[in-house]
Design a protein around this motif. Sequence first.
Motif, PDB file in Angstrom:
ATOM      1  N   UNK A  92      74.638  37.046  56.585  1.00  0.00           N
ATOM      2  CA  UNK A  92      74.270  35.833  57.313  1.00  0.00           C
ATOM      3  C   UNK A  92      72.758  35.609  57.328  1.00  0.00           C
ATOM      4  N   UNK A  93      71.973  36.668  57.473  1.00  0.00           N
ATOM      5  CA  UNK A  93      70.521  36.506  57.478  1.00  0.00           C
ATOM      6  C   UNK A  93      70.018  35.871  56.203  1.00  0.00           C
ATOM      7  N   UNK A  94      70.541  36.343  55.048  1.00  0.00           N
ATOM      8  CA  UNK A  94      70.093  35.784  53.773  1.00  0.00           C
ATOM      9  C   UNK A  94      70.618  34.371  53.562  1.00  0.00           C
ATOM     10  N   UNK A  95      71.851  34.099  54.015  1.00  0.00           N
ATOM     11  CA  UNK A  95      72.378  32.737  53.904  1.00  0.00           C
ATOM     12  C   UNK A  95      71.547  31.777  54.730  1.00  0.00           C
ATOM     13  N   UNK A  96      71.240  32.155  55.975  1.00  0.00           N
ATOM     14  CA  UNK A  96      70.436  31.282  56.833  1.00  0.00           C
ATOM     15  C   UNK A  96      69.012  31.174  56.319  1.00  0.00           C
ATOM     16  N   UNK A  97      68.528  32.230  55.670  1.00  0.00           N
ATOM     17  CA  UNK A  97      67.199  32.152  55.059  1.00  0.00           C
ATOM     18  C   UNK A  97      67.184  31.135  53.924  1.00  0.00           C
ATOM     19  N   UNK A  98      68.245  31.125  53.118  1.00  0.00           N
ATOM     20  CA  UNK A  98      68.340  30.142  52.039  1.00  0.00           C
ATOM     21  C   UNK A  98      68.371  28.729  52.604  1.00  0.00           C
ATOM     22  N   UNK A  99      69.143  28.552  53.675  1.00  0.00           N
ATOM     23  CA  UNK A  99      69.195  27.239  54.319  1.00  0.00           C
ATOM     24  C   UNK A  99      67.827  26.840  54.853  1.00  0.00           C
ATOM     25  N   UNK A 100      67.169  27.776  55.533  1.00  0.00           N
ATOM     26  CA  UNK A 100      65.847  27.477  56.106  1.00  0.00           C
ATOM     27  C   UNK A 100      64.816  27.235  55.009  1.00  0.00           C
ATOM     28  N   UNK A 101      64.940  27.965  53.899  1.00  0.00           N
ATOM     29  CA  UNK A 101      63.985  27.831  52.813  1.00  0.00           C
ATOM     30  C   UNK A 101      64.025  26.428  52.223  1.00  0.00           C
ATOM     31  N   UNK A 102      65.215  25.953  51.885  1.00  0.00           N
ATOM     32  CA  UNK A 102      65.297  24.624  51.281  1.00  0.00           C
ATOM     33  C   UNK A 102      65.016  23.541  52.313  1.00  0.00           C
ATOM     34  N   UNK A 103      65.407  23.786  53.576  1.00  0.00           N
ATOM     35  CA  UNK A 103      65.145  22.800  54.622  1.00  0.00           C
ATOM     36  C   UNK A 103      63.643  22.661  54.860  1.00  0.00           C
ATOM     37  N   UNK A 104      62.946  23.784  54.953  1.00  0.00           N
ATOM     38  CA  UNK A 104      61.499  23.740  55.181  1.00  0.00           C
ATOM     39  C   UNK A 104      60.769  23.114  53.993  1.00  0.00           C
ATOM     40  N   UNK A 136      54.455  33.083  59.115  1.00  0.00           N
ATOM     41  CA  UNK A 136      55.172  33.986  60.008  1.00  0.00           C
ATOM     42  C   UNK A 136      56.492  33.379  60.460  1.00  0.00           C
ATOM     43  N   UNK A 137      56.529  32.072  60.613  1.00  0.00           N
ATOM     44  CA  UNK A 137      57.766  31.421  61.029  1.00  0.00           C
ATOM     45  C   UNK A 137      58.832  31.508  59.942  1.00  0.00           C
ATOM     46  N   UNK A 138      58.408  31.576  58.674  1.00  0.00           N
ATOM     47  CA  UNK A 138      59.361  31.763  57.595  1.00  0.00           C
ATOM     48  C   UNK A 138      60.102  33.082  57.708  1.00  0.00           C
ATOM     49  N   UNK A 139      59.430  34.114  58.233  1.00  0.00           N
ATOM     50  CA  UNK A 139      60.075  35.409  58.461  1.00  0.00           C
ATOM     51  C   UNK A 139      60.911  35.364  59.730  1.00  0.00           C
ATOM     52  N   UNK A 175      47.697  26.525  61.001  1.00  0.00           N
ATOM     53  CA  UNK A 175      49.076  26.050  60.869  1.00  0.00           C
ATOM     54  C   UNK A 175      49.786  26.720  59.690  1.00  0.00           C
ATOM     55  N   UNK A 176      49.041  26.966  58.620  1.00  0.00           N
ATOM     56  CA  UNK A 176      49.620  27.651  57.465  1.00  0.00           C
ATOM     57  C   UNK A 176      50.041  29.069  57.822  1.00  0.00           C
ATOM     58  N   UNK A 196      58.571  30.208  50.744  1.00  0.00           N
ATOM     59  CA  UNK A 196      58.233  31.472  50.081  1.00  0.00           C
ATOM     60  C   UNK A 196      58.671  32.677  50.905  1.00  0.00           C
ATOM     61  N   UNK A 197      58.526  32.573  52.241  1.00  0.00           N
ATOM     62  CA  UNK A 197      58.741  33.740  53.091  1.00  0.00           C
ATOM     63  C   UNK A 197      60.161  33.878  53.629  1.00  0.00           C
ATOM     64  N   UNK A 198      60.946  32.819  53.612  1.00  0.00           N
ATOM     65  CA  UNK A 198      62.305  32.910  54.159  1.00  0.00           C
ATOM     66  C   UNK A 198      63.171  33.971  53.472  1.00  0.00           C
ATOM     67  N   UNK A 199      63.091  34.144  52.144  1.00  0.00           N
ATOM     68  CA  UNK A 199      63.896  35.222  51.540  1.00  0.00           C
ATOM     69  C   UNK A 199      63.602  36.592  52.133  1.00  0.00           C
ATOM     70  N   UNK A 200      62.324  36.889  52.367  1.00  0.00           N
ATOM     71  CA  UNK A 200      61.975  38.156  53.008  1.00  0.00           C
ATOM     72  C   UNK A 200      62.542  38.202  54.420  1.00  0.00           C
ATOM     73  N   UNK A 201      62.422  37.093  55.148  1.00  0.00           N
ATOM     74  CA  UNK A 201      62.971  37.042  56.498  1.00  0.00           C
ATOM     75  C   UNK A 201      64.473  37.239  56.514  1.00  0.00           C
ATOM     76  N   UNK A 202      65.165  36.684  55.526  1.00  0.00           N
ATOM     77  CA  UNK A 202      66.610  36.851  55.452  1.00  0.00           C
ATOM     78  C   UNK A 202      67.020  38.289  55.214  1.00  0.00           C
TER      79      UNK A 202
END
Length: 429
Positions: free
Chosen positions: A352-364, A125-128, A119-120, A69-75
């Motif tokens: 790159x931030x948004x691309x890596x966020x997409x990668x992290x989002x689906x990976x997580x 925060x780790x998603x950002x 942990x949640x 949920x949070x990786x897009x914002x982080x990206x």
Amino acid sequence: MSAVAGAPRGGALSAFRHRSYSIFWVGALISSTGTWLGNLTVPYVLYQMTGSAVWVGVAAAAQFGPAFVLSPLGGSLADNRDRRMLLLWTQAGLGVITLLMWLQWASGFHVPVVLVGLLTLFGILNGINNPAWQSLVNDLVPREDVVSAVTLNSLQFNLARALGPAIAGVLLATLGATWAFFFNALSFVIVVVTLLFVRPHISRILVPVGGGFASQWRDAIAYMARSRAMLLAIALCCVVGLLGNPIFTFTVVFAETVFETGPVGMGMLTASLGIGAVLFAIFQSVIRGRGGSFGRRAATALVALGVALIIMGLVPTLGWGIAAGLAVGAAFLAAFATLNSAIQLMAADHLRGRVMAARHMVFSASIAVGVLVSGVLAEEWGVQLATIIFGAGLIAIAAIVMLVPGLGFRLLDEADADPRDVPPLDPET
């Protein structure tokens, strides 16, 4: 960009030529080691309290699930803010959360729901944090050393998988979980200090992006959709998270139910995964890029990871389990570092931030689903059979990619070409 795209790729250790990257790598190693103290301590204490593999899976899902949920914002933040300053704030926040985990356990308030709740928060925060972390790795070195930097970043994470669990096993067997939680919190202080001394290789020009959050992500999705190679690399990262990553959580269950060993044996088993990754990195530094194209390396690594997991599910003793763990760790690093490097090289800098966020989002998300499914399977059929099923799944998916028309691992070879850059958006449009 095109002038340097064809520059020869440096050796496996070439990123260490750059002072800021070396400082960042050491700080990251200390932080990741502390995190792996927590990653092993949390499932251990939960399994001791509840005796349930499902609780272990729920804890891992709580840690990795929120990133979806949070990786897009982080990206978006990673593309529009100073990445180093963003990391300073997020790492400080993660340190506060781990401090609360220590205080909870040290006070004797041992409630599974509270621990999972913290942990949640960590996962949120780790998603950002993660997109900025992944993007900063690229900022600290020139393009010809990107593959080295990404591989070494994966190496430090897996080296921490060796050091953290080994230290955790000793601490849990001697001083107890309280000290393991404490050293995890302390490690975040160290990484914040190291970030104060890090400077990018080339200063980024922050281009204002108009249109708001939704518009920024429409542009990023359209950019990624134009590259089948990038979509394939991200999808395969998802496969590795879904089927390959759960073993790192369920070494606790292996140690308790299959090998019938204590905290030290559990730490050795988990550490073997990280040691295997380190051995692979040493091997890669020796061959210095002679391992073939991106596509060939990814295909070989996925099949090797599947085979190693099947072996892990079949071995009867701790000694053989440690040997299998070495193979799993080596294959996991080979797969993840190859795919992550390909994505980094194909991504334009201002996206790159948004691309890596997409990668992290689906990976997580894939990790969260994988640990939940494997937890249920381990509860019903045993952790060995669950691991064998996941290993067979990796091999089957690799075969599908190779055989289905229009796919093929050769698509990943596009990472060796010029990056598919596009002009920055006009802030007024």
